[in-house]
Design an enzyme around this catalytic site. Structure first.
Site, mmCIF file in Angstrom:
data_model
loop_
_atom_site.group_PDB
_atom_site.id
_atom_site.type_symbol
_atom_site.label_atom_id
_atom_site.label_comp_id
_atom_site.label_asym_id
_atom_site.label_seq_id
_atom_site.Cartn_x
_atom_site.Cartn_y
_atom_site.Cartn_z
ATOM 1 N N GLY A 15 0.816 -1.208 0.000
ATOM 2 C CA GLY A 15 0.000 0.000 0.000
ATOM 3 C C GLY A 15 0.850 1.259 0.000
ATOM 4 O O GLY A 15 1.900 1.304 0.638
ATOM 5 N N ASP A 107 5.258 -5.065 6.374
ATOM 6 C CA ASP A 107 5.834 -6.352 6.739
ATOM 7 C C ASP A 107 5.886 -7.339 5.572
ATOM 8 O O ASP A 107 6.851 -8.104 5.440
ATOM 9 C CB ASP A 107 5.097 -6.960 7.929
ATOM 10 C CG ASP A 107 3.580 -7.003 7.733
ATOM 11 O OD1 ASP A 107 3.104 -6.633 6.637
ATOM 12 O OD2 ASP A 107 2.880 -7.398 8.679
ATOM 13 N N ASP A 131 -0.439 2.119 8.677
ATOM 14 C CA ASP A 131 -1.046 1.327 9.748
ATOM 15 C C ASP A 131 -0.297 1.395 11.075
ATOM 16 O O ASP A 131 -0.849 1.022 12.111
ATOM 17 C CB ASP A 131 -1.145 -0.141 9.335
ATOM 18 C CG ASP A 131 -2.015 -0.342 8.106
ATOM 19 O OD1 ASP A 131 -2.806 0.563 7.785
ATOM 20 O OD2 ASP A 131 -1.884 -1.401 7.464
ATOM 21 N N ARG A 175 -6.198 -1.750 8.519
ATOM 22 C CA ARG A 175 -6.166 -3.198 8.331
ATOM 23 C C ARG A 175 -6.482 -3.891 9.657
ATOM 24 O O ARG A 175 -7.554 -3.678 10.216
ATOM 25 C CB ARG A 175 -4.817 -3.637 7.751
ATOM 26 C CG ARG A 175 -4.839 -4.992 7.078
ATOM 27 C CD ARG A 175 -3.543 -5.301 6.356
ATOM 28 N NE ARG A 175 -2.361 -5.162 7.193
ATOM 29 C CZ ARG A 175 -1.140 -5.492 6.795
ATOM 30 N NH1 ARG A 175 -0.926 -5.943 5.562
ATOM 31 N NH2 ARG A 175 -0.116 -5.350 7.589
#
Length: 325
Positions: A15, A107, A131, A175
């Site tokens: 993203g 990640d 996030d 998320r």
């Protein structure tokens, strides 16, 4: 420690996040200042395996630091999970002479970076995700802009909802991480916050609180919900059915990813980009840049991925104390 790095590649993966362009700019110009060649890789790992790679100079990143998104574009490349595709990526690095690679992402992007490091490409990760869900760092590129964007949108929504005496359920991004929701719950003065990390929230308590607030003369109620919890439309319908108060759900969605990055995001992204290049110039590989206790640091990628980040118990406690009573 590996041989001297001569050519550094840079890509953004997963993203997009405001501030990525500042990080790219810092990587390019720091590398050039160190006498290195720089190659830009478009569309993340997909662009790497497809050879969508071009040489960059100082002018390539001019007039980009204030722009949201990523000038290198981004994509999610599921096939990069396959060992043969990872090998193709490493081979493509060698075709273009890339012996050091900076990966800006989350990640999932770091997992790919670790695989390339194991295949002989010196690789450094920079945390770029709104996030804030990477445990090895107190800061991730894009979070500050995203939470400010959400805050401003919720402030505007409160104005019109108060005029109509409505209840508002606002779903924010994140998320499976509730950091944007938690921060907005505090800074926007929400009556209730739903987080994926907190499972003991009871809907009946929320209904009771809304009814009690109306009896006390409060004409508007604000509920913040993380997308990791989901179901904001359904919750709004249940609240309206139980209270008789007009209730609307608003999903802020991807507008939180866009917009000009804040000074905080530009500054940290620039420092992290320069730090990543310095690590490569020292021969380091398989590292993730982080920001801990007001200092830029780095961690082994595998060690960083094994860490599990959780919501600050103190911040959540404060959010509850500040709710309308």
């Amino acid at each position: 420690m590996s041989k001297e790095i001569k050519t550094i590649g840079v890509l953004t993966s997963g993203g997009d996040a405001p501030g990525m362009n500042a990080a790219i700019r810092a990587v390019v110009r720091t590398a050039l200042a160190r006498g290195k060649r720089v190659m830009g890789i478009r569309k993340g790992y997909q662009g790497l395996i497809n050879g969508d790679i071009f040489e960059m100079d100082a002018r390539s990143v001019s007039d980009t630091i204030q722009r949201g998104g990523t000038m290198l574009y981004t994509a999610r490349c599921i096939e990069f999970l396959q060992p043969e595709v990872q090998q193709r990526g490493a081979d493509m690095c060698k075709v273009f002479g890339i012996d050091g690679l900076v990966v800006i992402g989350g990640d999932g992007s770091f997992k790919g970076a670790g695989k390339l490091a194991n295949l002989g490409i010196n690789t450094i990760g920079i945390p770029g995700t709104i996030d804030l869900d990477i445990d090895c760092t107190d800061y991730t590129i894009g979070f500050d802009t995203a939470v400010n964007t959400a805050m401003e949108a919720i402030d505007r929504l409160r104005d019109t909802s108060t005029s109509h005496e409505r209840c508002s359920v606002v779903e924010v991004m994140g998320r499976d991480a509730g950091y944007i929701a938690l921060w907005c719950g505090i800074v926007n003065g929400a009556e209730y916050v739903f987080l994926p990390e907190v499972q003991n929230i009871k809907e009946e308590e929320l209904i009771e609180k809304i009814l009690m607030n109306r009896k006390k003369g409060k004409r508007h109620n604000l509920i913040i919900m993380s997308e990791g919890v989901g179901g904001s439309d359904e919750l709004a319908k249940r609240i309206e059915a139980a209270t008789g108060i007009e209730t609307r759900a608003t999903i802020l969605g991807h507008l939180q990813r866009g917009g000009s990055p804040t000074a905080v995001d530009r500054m940290h992204a620039s420092m992290m980009g320069a730090y990543a290049v310095d690590l490569l110039c020292k021969g380091e590989s398989n590292r993730v840049v982080g920001f801990k206790n007001n200092t830029y640091v780095d961690f082994d990628i595998d060690e960083a991925l094994a860490m599990q980040k959780d919501i600050s118990s103190r911040q959540y406690e404060v959010s509850q104390m500040l709710e309308t009573r």
